[in-house]
Design an enzyme around this catalytic site. Structure first.
Site, PDB file in Angstrom:
ATOM      1  N   ARG A  54       0.044 -11.152  10.122  1.00 22.35           N
ATOM      2  CA  ARG A  54       1.051 -10.459  11.138  1.00 22.35           C
ATOM      3  C   ARG A  54       0.635  -8.815  10.857  1.00 22.35           C
ATOM      4  NH1 ARG A  54       6.463 -13.331   9.583  1.00 22.35           N
ATOM      5  NH2 ARG A  54       5.313 -13.244   7.590  1.00 22.35           N
ATOM      6  N   ASP A  56       2.037  -4.923  11.135  1.00 23.22           N
ATOM      7  CA  ASP A  56       3.228  -4.010  11.390  1.00 23.22           C
ATOM      8  C   ASP A  56       3.322  -2.984  12.508  1.00 23.22           C
ATOM      9  OD1 ASP A  56       4.514  -5.132   9.007  1.00 23.22           O
ATOM     10  OD2 ASP A  56       3.332  -3.516   7.919  1.00 23.22           O
ATOM     11  N   ARG A 201      -2.200  -0.533   3.000  1.00 17.23           N
ATOM     12  CA  ARG A 201      -1.601   0.758   2.954  1.00 17.23           C
ATOM     13  C   ARG A 201      -1.178   1.560   1.633  1.00 17.23           C
ATOM     14  NH1 ARG A 201       2.786   0.254   7.683  1.00 17.23           N
ATOM     15  NH2 ARG A 201       2.924   2.367   7.412  1.00 17.23           N
TER      16      ARG A 201
END
Length: 262
Positions: A54, A56, A201
Site C-alpha cells: 500500500r 501513501d 521516506r
C-alpha cells in the site's frame, strides 16, 4: 474457469499526486477505489483487489502488483485495455496474467523495491513538479552513500518507523540502498524483504541530513541503534517516492516492468 473462478495478477502504474493513497477510504479518491471500479466494469460484478504494498497519499508506482478473483471468462487483453478505458490518465494497467489460487500479491512476495528521486538544483522544478523532491541545497551524495551502507542488513528499524505503523515487528532486512547522481537528479534505490510505514521516506530524510553536511555519515548507525524515531531525520516528501517493483518465486512467472522515468 467461469464456474470455479480465476485468480488474476495485474501490474499497474500510477501517478499518486491526485489520490489519498492506495487504500479504500470513505470519501477521498484512492487508487484502489478507482481500480476496483474499472475492473468491475469489465467483470460485470464487484471486484476486490489485494496489493503487494500500500502506498501513501502522493506516492507513485511504476509496477504495483495486485490480484483479484473473478468468475467470468475474459482474455488477458480485456483486463488490460478494457480497464484502461475506464481509468483516469493517472492510472494504467500494464499487464494481466492468470495465476494459481495460492498466489497472493502481498504474502507471496519475497522482496520489494522503491526508488526516490531528488532534484538537487537551486531552481524549482516545473515539468517534474509533484514527481520529484526538490532540494536546493548542495548534497554530497558520496557521504549519503557511505551512510546508507551502515543501514544494510537485518535490523530493528523502529527509528525509521511511523508512529501509525501497524506492523507486528519492526525487524526488516534491508538488502540495498544505493544512490546514483545523474546531473541534477539524485536517484535512491531501496530494496528490502518488506517495509514499515514511512520507512523509505524516513531513511531518505535522515540521509538528507548527511548530504547537507548537518551530520557525519556515522551518525545514521547511532540513529539505527537507538530505535528512537525522534533521533532520525524528518519524513521526506511523498513527491519523489515510487513503488518500483516486487519479487516473487519464479514458479508464478510474474512479469517484470521497466519504466521511462525510474
Amino acid at each position: 474457469m467461469g464456474l470455479v473462478g480465476q485468480r488474476w495478477a495485474l501490474g499497474v502504474e500510477y501517478d499518486g499526486s491526485g489520490f489519498a493513497g492506495w487504500q479504500l477510504q470513505d470519501g477521498p479518491r484512492t487508487v484502489q477505489g478507482v481500480l476496483e471500479g474499472a475492473l468491475a466494469a469489465i467483470a460485470g460484478h464487484p471486484i476486490r483487489v489485494s496489493v503487494a504494498g500500500r502506498t501513501d497519499a502522493g506516492v507513485h508506482a511504476l509496477c504495483q502488483v495486485l490480484h483479484f478473483d473473478s468468475s467470468v471468462v475474459r482474455p488477458e487483453i480485456a483486463w488490460v485495455r478494457g480497464s484502461n478505458r475506464f481509468l483516469p490518465r493517472e492510472i494504467a494497467v500494464r499487464w494481466a496474467k492468470p495465476v494459481p489460487q495460492d498466489f497472493h500479491a502481498r504474502f507471496s512476495a519475497t522482496g520489494r523495491s522503491y526508488r526516490y528521486l531528488i532534484l538537487n538544483r537551486q531552481e524549482r522544478p516545473a515539468l517534474a513538479a509533484g514527481r520529484v523532491t526538490w532540494v536546493p541545497q548542495p548534497l554530497d551524495h558520496r557521504a549519503m552513500q557511505e551512510a546508507s551502507s551502515l543501514l544494510l542488513g537485518t535490523h530493528d528499524f523502529s527509528a525509521f518507523r511511523a508512529s501509525a505503523c501497524q506492523a507486528k515487528s519492526p525487524v526488516r532486512s534491508l538488502r540495498r540502498l544505493d544512490l546514483e547522481r545523474r546531473d541534477d537528479l539524485l536517484i535512491a534505490t531501496v530494496e528490502a524483504n518488506a517495509f514499515l510505514h514511512h520507512m523509505v521516506r524516513n531513511l531518505i530524510g535522515t540521509l538528507l541530513f548527511v548530504g547537507r553536511g548537518e551530520r557525519p555519515p556515522g551518525w545514521v548507525a547511532e540513529v539505527l541503534a537507538s530505535c528512537d524515531r525522534r533521533l532520525a531525520g524528518a519524513t521526506a516528501p511523498a513527491d519523489g517516492l515510487y513503488f518500483h517493483s516486487v519479487s516473487y518465486p519464479q514458479i508464478y512467472r510474474i512479469p517484470s516492468c521497466s519504466g521511462i522515468f525510474v
